[in-house]
Design an enzyme around this catalytic site. Structure first.
Site, PDB file in Angstrom:
ATOM      1  N   GLN A 107      39.567  29.601  37.011  1.00 54.71           N
ATOM      2  CA  GLN A 107      39.435  30.497  38.156  1.00 54.71           C
ATOM      3  C   GLN A 107      40.053  31.853  37.838  1.00 54.71           C
ATOM      4  OE1 GLN A 107      41.480  27.549  40.783  1.00 54.71           O
ATOM      5  NE2 GLN A 107      39.851  28.033  42.223  1.00 54.71           N
ATOM      6  N   ILE A 109      40.989  35.484  36.031  1.00 55.71           N
ATOM      7  CA  ILE A 109      40.168  36.637  35.668  1.00 55.71           C
ATOM      8  C   ILE A 109      40.853  37.486  34.602  1.00 55.71           C
ATOM      9  CG2 ILE A 109      39.029  36.719  37.924  1.00 55.71           C
ATOM     10  CD1 ILE A 109      41.017  38.880  38.781  1.00 55.71           C
ATOM     11  N   ASP A 110      41.899  36.929  33.954  1.00 51.12           N
ATOM     12  CA  ASP A 110      42.795  37.735  33.126  1.00 51.12           C
ATOM     13  C   ASP A 110      42.496  37.708  31.631  1.00 51.12           C
ATOM     14  OD1 ASP A 110      43.788  35.178  32.358  1.00 51.12           O
ATOM     15  OD2 ASP A 110      45.311  35.260  33.936  1.00 51.12           O
ATOM     16  N   HIS A 127      35.224  32.618  38.413  1.00 44.05           N
ATOM     17  CA  HIS A 127      35.528  33.765  39.280  1.00 44.05           C
ATOM     18  C   HIS A 127      35.438  35.091  38.539  1.00 44.05           C
ATOM     19  CE1 HIS A 127      37.915  31.054  42.299  1.00 44.05           C
ATOM     20  NE2 HIS A 127      36.597  30.940  42.413  1.00 44.05           N
TER      21      HIS A 127
END
Length: 254
Positions: A107, A109-110, A127
């Site tokens: 999940q 986003i990094d 995500h």
């Protein structure tokens, strides 16, 4: 079984389960990246307690909302640029490299799973990813290093270089359609694994939060590793509560 009072026993049970399994699918949330300096969203002091999320329809309809979204993103540049993979990322990278895990579902986003050495094609981002932008019309990728100076000079993000469409970080906002291929692949991984390990996720953001139960209903063992209780704890075979970096701390047996 919840192992919050006897974590040592829980870790031993988890290690034994991994040793007996052929296919382990990790599913990660924000909690795995807090050791890397990326703040989470839902905990007290998290990003959502300080900034109300900007829905996708507001981003499309309002230039002011788009400016606010980009201001928030660039305000996070220091944290994202300084972040390095933590113990949990490195442990999962080892699972993938050994063949124990065919991929990691995240999940987050990094981009830290990729930075830990996991190939991009083995990271299923349900995500999206905040380290670059895409055009909402044609899908062309644009680098933030190109967008930021233009945004700071003109007060708004530039248009797509290819078609003139709106640019947005390659993340999924509230109200935005989920990435169909990523969700299809995530569901397939959940249905075909021996063990599904949810790590650092509150398991409240759907539809991704339904993946652990898809795995459990398909016959997999379900392990949940998180600092706080989750709605899926009662369905899990093993629940390890504590800091992710302390639990997945590069131990050879994990």
């Amino acid at each position: 079984m919840v192992f919050d009072d006897d974590l040592k026993q829980g870790l031993a049970a988890f290690a034994a389960l991994l040793d007996a399994s052929d296919t382990v699918v990790p599913f990660t949330g924000a909690g795995i990246s807090t050791d890397s300096g990326i703040p989470d969203f839902r905990s007290p002091g998290g990003l959502w307690t300080r900034n109300k999320p900007i829905p996708f329809d507001a981003f499309l309809a309002s230039a002011e909302a788009r400016r606010e979204a980009w201001q928030r993103r660039f305000a996070m540049d220091t944290a994202f640029n300084a972040a390095r993979p933590g113990p949990g990322h490195r442990t999962i990278a080892r699972w993938v490299a050994s063949g124990l895990s065919p991929a990691v579902i995240t999940q987050n986003i990094d981009n830290l799973h990729q930075d830990s050495g996991v190939a991009t094609e083995s990271v299923v981002e349900v995500h999206g990813n905040t380290t670059y932008a895409t055009c909402l019309s044609c899908g062309r990728r644009h680098e933030l290093s190109w967008i930021r100076p233009l945004f700071e000079a003109h007060g708004e993000a530039p248009d797509c270089q290819a078609c003139g469409g709106l640019l947005k970080t390659a993340t999924i906002s509230f109200g935005q359609a989920m990435p169909q291929e990523a969700m299809r692949r995530a569901g397939e991984l959940a249905r075909r694994c021996d063990v599904f390990v949810a790590i650092g996720s509150s398991l409240v953001v759907h539809p991704a939060a339904g993946l652990p139960l898809i795995a459990r209903d398909s016959g997999a063992w379900l392990v949940i590793i998180n600092r706080e209780p989750t709605p899926c704890d009662e369905a899990a075979d093993i629940v390890l509560r504590g800091e992710i970096g302390s639990i997945l701390n590069d131990r050879a047996d994990l």
